[in-house]
Design a protein around this motif. Structure first.
Motif, PDB file in Angstrom:
ATOM      1  N   ALA A  19       0.667  -1.212  -0.050  1.00  0.00           N
ATOM      2  CA  ALA A  19      -0.023   0.218  -0.022  1.00  0.00           C
ATOM      3  C   ALA A  19       0.974   1.272   0.086  1.00  0.00           C
ATOM      4  O   ALA A  19       0.827   2.236  -0.933  1.00  0.00           O
ATOM      5  N   THR A  20       1.919   1.048   0.854  1.00  0.00           N
ATOM      6  CA  THR A  20       2.697   2.464   1.094  1.00  0.00           C
ATOM      7  C   THR A  20       3.548   2.650  -0.527  1.00  0.00           C
ATOM      8  O   THR A  20       3.819   3.652  -0.789  1.00  0.00           O
ATOM      9  N   ARG A  21       3.935   1.384  -1.092  1.00  0.00           N
ATOM     10  CA  ARG A  21       4.517   1.456  -2.158  1.00  0.00           C
ATOM     11  C   ARG A  21       3.715   2.153  -3.506  1.00  0.00           C
ATOM     12  O   ARG A  21       4.227   3.122  -4.112  1.00  0.00           O
ATOM     13  N   ALA A  22       2.419   1.839  -3.528  1.00  0.00           N
ATOM     14  CA  ALA A  22       1.577   2.267  -4.370  1.00  0.00           C
ATOM     15  C   ALA A  22       1.280   3.569  -4.074  1.00  0.00           C
ATOM     16  O   ALA A  22       1.253   4.623  -5.366  1.00  0.00           O
ATOM     17  N   ARG A  23       1.222   4.083  -3.004  1.00  0.00           N
ATOM     18  CA  ARG A  23       1.189   5.669  -2.570  1.00  0.00           C
ATOM     19  C   ARG A  23       2.508   6.437  -3.030  1.00  0.00           C
ATOM     20  O   ARG A  23       2.187   7.477  -3.744  1.00  0.00           O
ATOM     21  N   MET A  24       3.638   5.945  -2.694  1.00  0.00           N
ATOM     22  CA  MET A  24       4.811   6.603  -3.251  1.00  0.00           C
ATOM     23  C   MET A  24       4.894   6.680  -4.790  1.00  0.00           C
ATOM     24  O   MET A  24       5.213   7.612  -5.265  1.00  0.00           O
ATOM     25  N   ARG A  25       4.584   5.487  -5.492  1.00  0.00           N
ATOM     26  CA  ARG A  25       4.604   5.478  -6.975  1.00  0.00           C
ATOM     27  C   ARG A  25       3.508   6.674  -7.416  1.00  0.00           C
ATOM     28  O   ARG A  25       3.849   7.207  -8.579  1.00  0.00           O
ATOM     29  N   ALA A  26       2.551   6.744  -7.067  1.00  0.00           N
ATOM     30  CA  ALA A  26       1.454   7.645  -7.473  1.00  0.00           C
ATOM     31  C   ALA A  26       2.055   9.077  -7.240  1.00  0.00           C
ATOM     32  O   ALA A  26       1.640   9.806  -8.083  1.00  0.00           O
ATOM     33  N   ALA A  27       2.511   9.194  -6.040  1.00  0.00           N
ATOM     34  CA  ALA A  27       3.067  10.452  -5.832  1.00  0.00           C
ATOM     35  C   ALA A  27       4.173  10.969  -6.802  1.00  0.00           C
ATOM     36  O   ALA A  27       4.179  12.129  -7.205  1.00  0.00           O
TER      37      ALA A  27
END
Length: 102
Positions: free
Chosen positions: A87-95
């Motif tokens: 979940a954190t990885r997905a948020r970082m990639r989106a940012a």
């Protein structure tokens, strides 16, 4: 090289050769000759002595070592896991993607 630097370099090099070399004598060689070196012995006598010494590997030491091995393997397994959850990885990639579009 400017003349001033050449003169200074020549002066320092000349002064370096004016010193006397201290006499160190043969003290280290004398000390080495007088040293108490270990006696050379045949391997057979060492093997015979080792057979009379009590073994240092016991069932208790084997169990302790096996426990330590298991603990280290568990730590290594835990270190191989991803540090960042999905979940954190997905948020970082989106940012990152949003920042790249700006």
């Amino acid at each position: 090289m400017p003349l001033r630097q050449f003169i200074m370099l020549t002066a320092f090099a000349g002064l370096a050769h004016c010193g006397t070399i201290p006499d160190v004598g043969g003290t280290s060689a004398d000390a080495a000759r007088a040293a108490d070196f270990p006696e050379l012995v045949a391997i057979d006598s060492l093997i015979e002595r080792s057979e009379t010494i009590a073994p240092q590997i016991t069932p208790a030491s084997i169990a302790t070592t096996n426990d330590r091995i298991a603990q280290l393997r568990n730590r290594a397994r835990a270190m191989r896991r991803p540090v960042v959850d999905q979940a954190t990885r997905a948020r970082m990639r989106a940012a990152i993607a949003r920042a790249a579009l700006r």
